[in-house]
Motif scaffolding. Structure first.
Motif, PDB file in Angstrom:
ATOM      1  N   GLU A  23       0.825  -1.200   0.000  1.00  0.00           N
ATOM      2  CA  GLU A  23       0.000   0.000   0.000  1.00  0.00           C
ATOM      3  C   GLU A  23       0.867   1.261   0.000  1.00  0.00           C
ATOM      4  OE1 GLU A  23      -0.442  -2.519   2.162  1.00  0.00           O
ATOM      5  OE2 GLU A  23      -2.390  -3.330   1.561  1.00  0.00           O
ATOM      6  N   GLN A  24       1.919   1.269   0.814  1.00  0.00           N
ATOM      7  CA  GLN A  24       2.791   2.435   0.879  1.00  0.00           C
ATOM      8  C   GLN A  24       3.571   2.610  -0.424  1.00  0.00           C
ATOM      9  OE1 GLN A  24       2.456   4.428   3.556  1.00  0.00           O
ATOM     10  NE2 GLN A  24       3.646   5.900   2.401  1.00  0.00           N
ATOM     11  N   ARG A  25       3.995   1.497  -1.037  1.00  0.00           N
ATOM     12  CA  ARG A  25       4.678   1.582  -2.339  1.00  0.00           C
ATOM     13  C   ARG A  25       3.744   2.177  -3.377  1.00  0.00           C
ATOM     14  NH1 ARG A  25       6.539  -3.786  -1.577  1.00  0.00           N
ATOM     15  NH2 ARG A  25       5.082  -4.452  -3.163  1.00  0.00           N
ATOM     16  N   ALA A  26       2.468   1.811  -3.322  1.00  0.00           N
ATOM     17  CA  ALA A  26       1.489   2.346  -4.269  1.00  0.00           C
ATOM     18  C   ALA A  26       1.326   3.858  -4.087  1.00  0.00           C
ATOM     19  CB  ALA A  26       0.146   1.640  -4.105  1.00  0.00           C
ATOM     20  N   VAL A  27       1.329   4.314  -2.843  1.00  0.00           N
ATOM     21  CA  VAL A  27       1.229   5.751  -2.570  1.00  0.00           C
ATOM     22  C   VAL A  27       2.442   6.472  -3.130  1.00  0.00           C
ATOM     23  CG1 VAL A  27       1.239   7.504  -0.753  1.00  0.00           C
ATOM     24  CG2 VAL A  27      -0.245   5.501  -0.551  1.00  0.00           C
ATOM     25  N   TRP A  28       3.646   5.942  -2.862  1.00  0.00           N
ATOM     26  CA  TRP A  28       4.874   6.573  -3.356  1.00  0.00           C
ATOM     27  C   TRP A  28       4.897   6.582  -4.879  1.00  0.00           C
ATOM     28  CZ3 TRP A  28       5.947   9.358   0.324  1.00  0.00           C
ATOM     29  CH2 TRP A  28       6.229   8.939   1.609  1.00  0.00           C
ATOM     30  N   GLN A  29       4.445   5.484  -5.494  1.00  0.00           N
ATOM     31  CA  GLN A  29       4.429   5.412  -6.956  1.00  0.00           C
ATOM     32  C   GLN A  29       3.451   6.423  -7.544  1.00  0.00           C
ATOM     33  OE1 GLN A  29       6.475   3.532  -9.006  1.00  0.00           O
ATOM     34  NE2 GLN A  29       5.575   4.857 -10.547  1.00  0.00           N
ATOM     35  N   GLY A  30       2.290   6.561  -6.908  1.00  0.00           N
ATOM     36  CA  GLY A  30       1.317   7.555  -7.364  1.00  0.00           C
ATOM     37  C   GLY A  30       1.863   8.971  -7.254  1.00  0.00           C
ATOM     38  N   LEU A  31       2.560   9.248  -6.161  1.00  0.00           N
ATOM     39  CA  LEU A  31       3.164  10.565  -5.975  1.00  0.00           C
ATOM     40  C   LEU A  31       4.263  10.808  -7.006  1.00  0.00           C
ATOM     41  CD1 LEU A  31       3.296  13.162  -4.365  1.00  0.00           C
ATOM     42  CD2 LEU A  31       4.822  11.990  -2.753  1.00  0.00           C
ATOM     43  N   LYS A  32       5.047   9.781  -7.301  1.00  0.00           N
ATOM     44  CA  LYS A  32       6.108   9.904  -8.304  1.00  0.00           C
ATOM     45  C   LYS A  32       5.503  10.209  -9.678  1.00  0.00           C
ATOM     46  CE  LYS A  32       9.829   7.279 -10.467  1.00  0.00           C
ATOM     47  NZ  LYS A  32      10.522   5.972 -10.520  1.00  0.00           N
ATOM     48  N   THR A  33       4.422   9.528 -10.022  1.00  0.00           N
ATOM     49  CA  THR A  33       3.744   9.773 -11.293  1.00  0.00           C
ATOM     50  C   THR A  33       3.213  11.204 -11.353  1.00  0.00           C
ATOM     51  OG1 THR A  33       3.122   7.441 -11.446  1.00  0.00           O
ATOM     52  CG2 THR A  33       1.870   8.985 -12.806  1.00  0.00           C
ATOM     53  N   LEU A  34       2.644  11.675 -10.261  1.00  0.00           N
ATOM     54  CA  LEU A  34       2.142  13.045 -10.197  1.00  0.00           C
ATOM     55  C   LEU A  34       3.265  14.061 -10.406  1.00  0.00           C
ATOM     56  CD1 LEU A  34      -0.184  15.051  -9.542  1.00  0.00           C
ATOM     57  CD2 LEU A  34       0.545  14.875  -7.154  1.00  0.00           C
ATOM     58  N   VAL A  35       4.395  13.853  -9.748  1.00  0.00           N
ATOM     59  CA  VAL A  35       5.530  14.771  -9.885  1.00  0.00           C
ATOM     60  C   VAL A  35       6.039  14.772 -11.323  1.00  0.00           C
ATOM     61  CG1 VAL A  35       7.926  15.193  -9.190  1.00  0.00           C
ATOM     62  CG2 VAL A  35       6.204  14.637  -7.466  1.00  0.00           C
ATOM     63  N   GLN A  36       6.114  13.599 -11.939  1.00  0.00           N
ATOM     64  CA  GLN A  36       6.576  13.513 -13.327  1.00  0.00           C
ATOM     65  C   GLN A  36       5.627  14.259 -14.255  1.00  0.00           C
ATOM     66  OE1 GLN A  36       6.804   9.226 -13.470  1.00  0.00           O
ATOM     67  NE2 GLN A  36       9.042   9.267 -13.381  1.00  0.00           N
ATOM     68  N   GLN A  37       4.330  14.109 -14.045  1.00  0.00           N
ATOM     69  CA  GLN A  37       3.359  14.809 -14.877  1.00  0.00           C
ATOM     70  C   GLN A  37       3.441  16.316 -14.678  1.00  0.00           C
ATOM     71  OE1 GLN A  37      -0.360  13.011 -13.772  1.00  0.00           O
ATOM     72  NE2 GLN A  37      -0.034  11.220 -15.077  1.00  0.00           N
ATOM     73  N   GLN A  38       3.657  16.740 -13.439  1.00  0.00           N
ATOM     74  CA  GLN A  38       3.797  18.169 -13.178  1.00  0.00           C
ATOM     75  C   GLN A  38       5.042  18.736 -13.856  1.00  0.00           C
ATOM     76  OE1 GLN A  38       3.665  18.384  -8.891  1.00  0.00           O
ATOM     77  NE2 GLN A  38       1.528  19.010  -8.928  1.00  0.00           N
ATOM     78  N   GLN A  39       6.114  17.964 -13.904  1.00  0.00           N
ATOM     79  CA  GLN A  39       7.332  18.416 -14.569  1.00  0.00           C
ATOM     80  C   GLN A  39       7.089  18.589 -16.067  1.00  0.00           C
ATOM     81  OE1 GLN A  39      10.348  19.348 -13.178  1.00  0.00           O
ATOM     82  NE2 GLN A  39       9.156  19.212 -11.300  1.00  0.00           N
ATOM     83  N   VAL A  40       6.339  17.668 -16.663  1.00  0.00           N
ATOM     84  CA  VAL A  40       6.013  17.782 -18.091  1.00  0.00           C
ATOM     85  C   VAL A  40       5.187  19.039 -18.336  1.00  0.00           C
ATOM     86  CG1 VAL A  40       4.663  16.727 -19.955  1.00  0.00           C
ATOM     87  CG2 VAL A  40       6.196  15.316 -18.581  1.00  0.00           C
ATOM     88  N   ARG A  41       4.176  19.250 -17.510  1.00  0.00           N
ATOM     89  CA  ARG A  41       3.322  20.441 -17.672  1.00  0.00           C
ATOM     90  C   ARG A  41       4.105  21.727 -17.456  1.00  0.00           C
ATOM     91  NH1 ARG A  41      -1.059  17.325 -14.444  1.00  0.00           N
ATOM     92  NH2 ARG A  41      -2.103  16.226 -16.130  1.00  0.00           N
ATOM     93  N   LEU A  42       5.007  21.723 -16.492  1.00  0.00           N
ATOM     94  CA  LEU A  42       5.835  22.896 -16.237  1.00  0.00           C
ATOM     95  C   LEU A  42       6.692  23.225 -17.450  1.00  0.00           C
ATOM     96  CD1 LEU A  42       6.760  25.008 -14.160  1.00  0.00           C
ATOM     97  CD2 LEU A  42       8.458  23.349 -13.391  1.00  0.00           C
ATOM     98  N   ASN A  43       7.285  22.216 -18.059  1.00  0.00           N
ATOM     99  CA  ASN A  43       8.086  22.438 -19.268  1.00  0.00           C
ATOM    100  C   ASN A  43       7.235  22.955 -20.422  1.00  0.00           C
ATOM    101  OD1 ASN A  43      10.481  21.685 -18.053  1.00  0.00           O
ATOM    102  ND2 ASN A  43      10.306  19.556 -18.672  1.00  0.00           N
ATOM    103  N   GLN A  44       6.011  22.444 -20.543  1.00  0.00           N
ATOM    104  CA  GLN A  44       5.114  22.905 -21.603  1.00  0.00           C
ATOM    105  C   GLN A  44       4.758  24.378 -21.411  1.00  0.00           C
ATOM    106  OE1 GLN A  44       1.919  20.077 -21.163  1.00  0.00           O
ATOM    107  NE2 GLN A  44       2.748  18.711 -22.738  1.00  0.00           N
ATOM    108  N   ILE A  45       4.455  24.752 -20.177  1.00  0.00           N
ATOM    109  CA  ILE A  45       4.102  26.143 -19.886  1.00  0.00           C
ATOM    110  C   ILE A  45       5.286  27.069 -20.149  1.00  0.00           C
ATOM    111  CG2 ILE A  45       3.518  27.736 -18.005  1.00  0.00           C
ATOM    112  CD1 ILE A  45       1.135  26.183 -18.977  1.00  0.00           C
TER     113      ILE A  45
END
Length: 59
Positions: A23-45
């Motif tokens: 369960e904790q690995r799933a939380v960390w993985q979800g957070l990692k995915t969120l951070v990666q997506q935010q980095q992509v959006r930041l670069n696009q902006i």
């Protein structure tokens, strides 16, 4: 990707590897995915802003 984003993703990767609880690995993985997506959006902006600044017709 900026230095903070790369550092955070590296830290989350280490947490995922060391965590024993599924369960904790799933939380960390979800957070990692969120951070990666935010980095992509930041670069696009950043690219959009840069493009608009160089387009003299939109000044």
């Amino acid at each position: 990707m900026n230095d903070q984003g790369a550092w955070l993703i590296e830290q989350l990767t280490q947490l995922i590897k060391s965590e024993k609880s599924y369960e904790q690995r799933a939380v960390w993985q979800g957070l990692k995915t969120l951070v990666q997506q935010q980095q992509v959006r930041l670069n696009q902006i950043k690219s959009e802003i840069d493009g608009k600044l160089w387009n003299h017709e939109q000044w």
